[in-house]
Design a protein around this motif. Structure first.
Motif, mmCIF file in Angstrom:
data_model
loop_
_atom_site.group_PDB
_atom_site.id
_atom_site.type_symbol
_atom_site.label_atom_id
_atom_site.label_comp_id
_atom_site.label_asym_id
_atom_site.label_seq_id
_atom_site.Cartn_x
_atom_site.Cartn_y
_atom_site.Cartn_z
ATOM 1 N N LEU A 180 3.516 29.260 -3.738
ATOM 2 C CA LEU A 180 2.336 28.755 -4.456
ATOM 3 C C LEU A 180 1.787 29.818 -5.406
ATOM 4 O O LEU A 180 1.359 29.500 -6.520
ATOM 5 C CB LEU A 180 1.269 28.296 -3.460
ATOM 6 C CG LEU A 180 0.170 27.409 -4.029
ATOM 7 C CD1 LEU A 180 0.745 26.156 -4.677
ATOM 8 C CD2 LEU A 180 -0.812 27.021 -2.943
ATOM 9 N N SER B 33 6.988 25.534 -1.993
ATOM 10 C CA SER B 33 5.730 25.717 -1.275
ATOM 11 C C SER B 33 5.423 24.504 -0.406
ATOM 12 O O SER B 33 5.086 24.632 0.777
ATOM 13 C CB SER B 33 4.591 25.962 -2.263
ATOM 14 O OG SER B 33 3.356 26.024 -1.586
ATOM 15 N N ALA C 271 5.473 29.441 1.964
ATOM 16 C CA ALA C 271 4.608 28.458 1.297
ATOM 17 C C ALA C 271 3.560 29.149 0.432
ATOM 18 O O ALA C 271 3.318 28.743 -0.717
ATOM 19 C CB ALA C 271 3.941 27.559 2.332
ATOM 20 N N GLN C 272 2.948 30.186 0.960
ATOM 21 C CA GLN C 272 1.924 30.904 0.209
ATOM 22 C C GLN C 272 2.522 31.640 -0.985
ATOM 23 O O GLN C 272 1.987 31.583 -2.099
ATOM 24 C CB GLN C 272 1.205 31.893 1.125
ATOM 25 C CG GLN C 272 0.398 31.225 2.204
ATOM 26 C CD GLN C 272 0.004 32.173 3.322
ATOM 27 O OE1 GLN C 272 0.686 33.161 3.593
ATOM 28 N NE2 GLN C 272 -1.095 31.846 4.003
#
Length: 193
Positions: A100, A74, A96-97
């Motif tokens: 996470l 992430s 990245a989202q």
């Protein structure tokens, strides 16, 4: 002893990365619009967080820690957003989202107590960050009045801040354990309770 120090170094690197990208979520929102941060400062902070993410990635691969790996992916994907070409930024943002969200889900599945609750905050915050970022690029925003556009475009950044700062709490646990042991020792030895 060296292993404990290594865990703390990796934890400190993860904290740096999470705090930087948590703060980056507020950049460009209506709350920080009056203060225009220099691009050089943002670039240095992003590079520092990217290096910290690389440290976490190496340690996660060595330890075969899926949770740390998800966090590192992430952070690295978010760090690469800045220099990436236009078409790749959307892909890196989703990576990245999603990573996470995976970090939060792995925390919820494997931890209990306060860490599990904070894992839920990361999971929900990152999921809503994804949805609101997707909606902010959609045609639906054209129906909003002009006054509400600033707030609508600031919501994804605010949710990014919430998700990464909650992740900061989770990755800081190895740094906080000695403090907790010290407080417990002081409490146990206290004469007045």
């Amino acid at each position: 002893m060296q292993n404990i120090t290594g865990v703390r170094v990796v934890s400190a690197a993860a904290v740096v990365a999470a705090v930087v990208f948590g703060a980056r979520g507020l950049v460009g929102t209506i709350w920080l619009a009056p203060w225009d941060l220099p691009n050089g400062l943002l670039l240095v902070a992003t590079a520092l967080a990217g290096l910290a993410g690389a440290v976490v990635l190496v340690a996660a691969v060595r330890a075969r820690d899926r949770r740390a790996l998800a966090f590192a992916v992430s952070v690295l994907a978010f760090a690469l957003l800045w220099p990436a070409p236009g078409w790749a930024t959307a892909v890196l943002l989703v990576v990245a989202q999603g990573a996470l969200v995976a970090f939060g889900v792995l925390t919820v599945r494997n931890e209990d107590g306060v860490q599990r609750a904070v894992g839920w905050v990361v999971t929900v915050g990152a999921s809503l960050w994804f949805v609101t970022a997707l909606l902010s690029n959609a045609v639906l925003l054209t129906a909003l009045p002009q006054e509400a556009l600033g707030i609508a475009f600031s919501v994804p950044g605010l949710l990014q801040t919430v998700a990464y700062l909650a992740a900061t709490v989770l990755v800081a646990v190895p740094l906080l354990r000695p403090v907790g042991r010290g407080v417990n020792a002081l409490w146990a030895s206290a004469e007045v309770r």
